[in-house]
Design an enzyme around this catalytic site. Sequence first.
Site, short mmCIF file in Angstrom:
data_model
loop_
_atom_site.label_atom_id
_atom_site.label_comp_id
_atom_site.label_asym_id
_atom_site.label_seq_id
_atom_site.Cartn_x
_atom_site.Cartn_y
_atom_site.Cartn_z
N ARG A 1 0.82 -1.22 0.00
CA ARG A 1 0.00 0.00 0.00
C ARG A 1 0.85 1.26 0.00
O ARG A 1 0.43 2.30 -0.50
CB ARG A 1 -0.92 0.01 1.22
CG ARG A 1 -2.03 -1.02 1.15
CD ARG A 1 -2.70 -1.16 2.49
NE ARG A 1 -1.71 -1.49 3.52
CZ ARG A 1 -1.97 -1.67 4.80
NH1 ARG A 1 -3.20 -1.57 5.24
NH2 ARG A 1 -1.02 -1.97 5.65
N VAL B 1 -4.52 -4.88 -1.45
CA VAL B 1 -5.06 -6.15 -1.95
C VAL B 1 -6.49 -6.40 -1.50
O VAL B 1 -7.18 -7.25 -2.07
CB VAL B 1 -4.20 -7.37 -1.55
CG1 VAL B 1 -2.85 -7.32 -2.20
CG2 VAL B 1 -4.09 -7.52 -0.06
N LYS C 1 4.01 -19.24 5.35
CA LYS C 1 3.45 -19.71 6.62
C LYS C 1 3.20 -18.51 7.53
O LYS C 1 3.83 -17.46 7.31
CB LYS C 1 4.40 -20.70 7.28
CG LYS C 1 5.72 -20.04 7.76
CD LYS C 1 6.13 -20.46 9.12
CE LYS C 1 6.77 -19.33 9.86
NZ LYS C 1 7.51 -19.63 11.04
N ASP D 1 7.84 -23.74 2.97
CA ASP D 1 8.46 -23.90 4.28
C ASP D 1 9.95 -23.79 4.00
O ASP D 1 10.56 -24.73 3.46
CB ASP D 1 8.13 -25.26 4.89
CG ASP D 1 8.70 -25.38 6.29
OD1 ASP D 1 9.79 -24.82 6.54
OD2 ASP D 1 8.07 -26.01 7.15
N HIS D 2 10.53 -22.64 4.32
CA HIS D 2 11.88 -22.40 3.82
C HIS D 2 12.91 -23.36 4.40
O HIS D 2 13.98 -23.51 3.85
CB HIS D 2 12.29 -20.93 4.00
CG HIS D 2 12.55 -20.55 5.42
ND1 HIS D 2 11.56 -20.12 6.26
CD2 HIS D 2 13.69 -20.54 6.15
CE1 HIS D 2 12.09 -19.87 7.45
NE2 HIS D 2 13.37 -20.11 7.40
N LYS E 1 16.74 -25.54 2.59
CA LYS E 1 18.12 -25.50 3.10
C LYS E 1 18.92 -26.68 2.58
O LYS E 1 18.43 -27.81 2.55
CB LYS E 1 18.11 -25.52 4.64
CG LYS E 1 17.63 -24.21 5.25
CD LYS E 1 17.67 -24.29 6.76
CE LYS E 1 17.13 -23.00 7.38
NZ LYS E 1 17.99 -21.85 7.21
N HIS F 1 7.82 -26.09 10.51
CA HIS F 1 9.23 -26.46 10.35
C HIS F 1 9.61 -27.77 11.05
O HIS F 1 10.23 -28.65 10.45
CB HIS F 1 10.15 -25.37 10.91
CG HIS F 1 9.93 -24.02 10.28
ND1 HIS F 1 9.72 -23.85 8.93
CD2 HIS F 1 9.92 -22.78 10.81
CE1 HIS F 1 9.58 -22.56 8.68
NE2 HIS F 1 9.68 -21.89 9.79
P1 NAP Z 1 5.56 -7.25 7.33
O1 NAP Z 1 6.95 -6.77 7.51
O2 NAP Z 1 4.51 -6.73 8.23
O3 NAP Z 1 5.15 -6.92 5.82
C1 NAP Z 1 3.83 -6.99 5.36
C2 NAP Z 1 3.81 -6.48 3.94
O4 NAP Z 1 2.46 -6.57 3.47
C3 NAP Z 1 4.22 -5.03 3.80
O5 NAP Z 1 4.88 -4.85 2.58
C4 NAP Z 1 2.88 -4.30 3.79
O6 NAP Z 1 3.05 -3.07 3.17
C5 NAP Z 1 2.05 -5.28 2.97
N1 NAP Z 1 0.62 -5.15 3.18
C6 NAP Z 1 -0.05 -5.19 4.35
N2 NAP Z 1 -1.37 -5.00 4.13
C7 NAP Z 1 -1.53 -4.86 2.80
C8 NAP Z 1 -2.65 -4.64 1.96
N3 NAP Z 1 -3.89 -4.53 2.46
N4 NAP Z 1 -2.44 -4.54 0.63
C9 NAP Z 1 -1.19 -4.63 0.12
N5 NAP Z 1 -0.10 -4.86 0.86
C10 NAP Z 1 -0.27 -4.96 2.19
O7 NAP Z 1 5.46 -8.83 7.41
P2 NAP Z 1 6.61 -9.89 7.05
O8 NAP Z 1 7.40 -10.15 8.26
O9 NAP Z 1 7.30 -9.49 5.80
O10 NAP Z 1 5.73 -11.21 6.81
C11 NAP Z 1 4.93 -11.40 5.67
C12 NAP Z 1 4.37 -12.81 5.70
O11 NAP Z 1 5.42 -13.75 5.65
C13 NAP Z 1 3.58 -13.14 6.97
O12 NAP Z 1 2.55 -14.04 6.65
C14 NAP Z 1 4.61 -13.81 7.85
O13 NAP Z 1 4.02 -14.65 8.80
C15 NAP Z 1 5.37 -14.59 6.79
N6 NAP Z 1 6.75 -14.92 7.19
C16 NAP Z 1 7.62 -13.94 7.50
C17 NAP Z 1 8.92 -14.27 7.84
C18 NAP Z 1 9.94 -13.21 8.17
O14 NAP Z 1 11.10 -13.56 8.39
N7 NAP Z 1 9.59 -11.95 8.19
C19 NAP Z 1 9.33 -15.61 7.86
C20 NAP Z 1 8.41 -16.60 7.51
C21 NAP Z 1 7.12 -16.23 7.17
P3 NAP Z 1 2.02 -1.85 3.38
O15 NAP Z 1 1.77 -1.74 4.84
O16 NAP Z 1 2.74 -0.66 2.79
O17 NAP Z 1 0.81 -2.19 2.61
#
Ligand code: NAP
Length: 490
Positions: free
Chosen positions: A49, A93, A148, A177-178, A182, A240
């Site tokens: 966004r 989205v 996940k 599942d990353h 590995k 995992h």
């Molecule tokens: P995050 O840092 O909060 O990022 C969320 C992303 O989604 C941001 O780019 C946000 O940007 C976007 N977003 C949120 N609402 C939106 C909307 N309505 N329309 C369009 N874009 C939207 O979260 P994250 O840590 O990257 O995690 C993302 C997913 O991956 C989650 O399901 C998490 O559980 C999973 N995950 C993350 C990790 C990790 O290491 N971070 C590892 C495994 C899995 P805007 O707010 O600008 O829209």
Amino acid sequence: MSAQRGLACDIVVFGGTGDLAMRKLLPALYYLHKDRHLHAETRILSLARAKHDIDSYRRLVQRHVSQYVTQGDFDPTVWEQFAQRLDYLSLDVSQRVAFPRLAKALGESAGRVRVFYLATMPNLFAATAKHLASAGLANDNARIVLEKPLGESLETANQINDQIGTVFDESRVFRIDHYLGKEAVQNLMALRFGNALFEPLWRNAHIDHVQISVLEKVGVENRGDYYDNAGAIRDMVQNHLLQLLCLVAMEAPVHFEPEAVRNEKLKILEALRPITGMDVQDHTVRGQYSKGKRAGEVLPAYYFEKSVDHDSNTETFVALKAEIDNWRWAGVPFYLRTGKSLAQRKSEIVIQFKAVPHRLFPQGSDRPAGNRLVIRLQPDESISLSLMAKSPGRGMALQEVDLDLNFADAFKRRRWDAYERLLLDVIEGDATLFMRRDEIEAAWQWVDPIIQGWQDCYRSPKRYAAGSWGPDAADSLLERLGHAWLDERS
Ligand code: NAP
């Protein structure tokens, strides 16, 4: 340098400004570009966004990629080429009306593979899929990648999978599942099924027990919001740790192909003995970190972390004893353990073989322990096998020595990050290392009663000091059968 390969495709990253995209996905795509694994016409379109023009978005990505790739791997010339592939679109989205703009930005598909990577919170997955379909973007060449955690229970996972399933058939859904990306995890399969040595011993007659540990030094950091609703069992065990258990325990598949591999993993998940009722207290330990210290640094209690409820009962640590009810594994405990704010960061699988049946060598030797195979995934990727050898000098005193295979030393090539491998697999349509819907369901089916058992008994998680090895009860869980976690504790 290898020749450029792969299909020309569009990689659309939803959540393109988020932590996962910046720390993992875009650095992985940078490496794939650098090593010439992306077709010259492959494009990357990020969406979120936040408002960015293309220059400010590219600057944002550059800052993160240069930070997260290994020092020395960031090449400004390569970056300039990579940046030309990158585009950005501001889009919410949850708004269907926004998707025709996405369709317009992508242009005509003409059979081109499109990868829609959903790096957003799972509550947005269903709407995203539906809106892609409404904009005519969910065609046969489209694949969807789901991060996940997929749901919080069997019921919620089913809701997400049902909704995604109305748009994308199962062959086009890639649940990531990353851990499966590995190298060391894939080497576990190579070790088992590419060598005649281990397989005859890989069973209850020779294996005493198995330990699977994924330990983190960090606390919840900035993810308190998400974590406080999930806890360690949903965040780590359901996905995992159970996936690692499957790879240790599964039978050899007939082919190394998606359905054959996933069928074997599913059989293991279905053979897990349910942990229900009173067994939940006996077979599991849940903990939560309180204030502690590591190397003189004061570490906060979980309930003082940002965005965490001060009365939170969420577990930041789980240890449990799993059993697999099949011919090969009957009677072999599989101990699983994961937690945050612990003494050490390590992810490893320990296969503890049984000791020799008869003690041949004199007293004073090291106890003839069973051999131990340790597959380490983090922080370094290595495999080591402990053997008993004669200690140099007179007599026949035995001593334990390790045969070590460190991948960094053995293979001088750069090690791929899991996301590089998995992104390339999605582009090529290879789902072997991704989870099928029935695997997710079977994993939730096993985990749900444990969560229910914890709720029914109203007990708070056991406290452990941040920076320690977790609650004492996790040690007692193993001591009951004469086992101990393989840790180097001071
Ligand atoms: P995050 O840092 O909060 O990022 C969320 C992303 O989604 C941001 O780019 C946000 O940007 C976007 N977003 C949120 N609402 C939106 C909307 N309505 N329309 C369009 N874009 C939207 O979260 P994250 O840590 O990257 O995690 C993302 C997913 O991956 C989650 O399901 C998490 O559980 C999973 N995950 C993350 C990790 C990790 O290491 N971070 C590892 C495994 C899995 P805007 O707010 O600008 O829209």
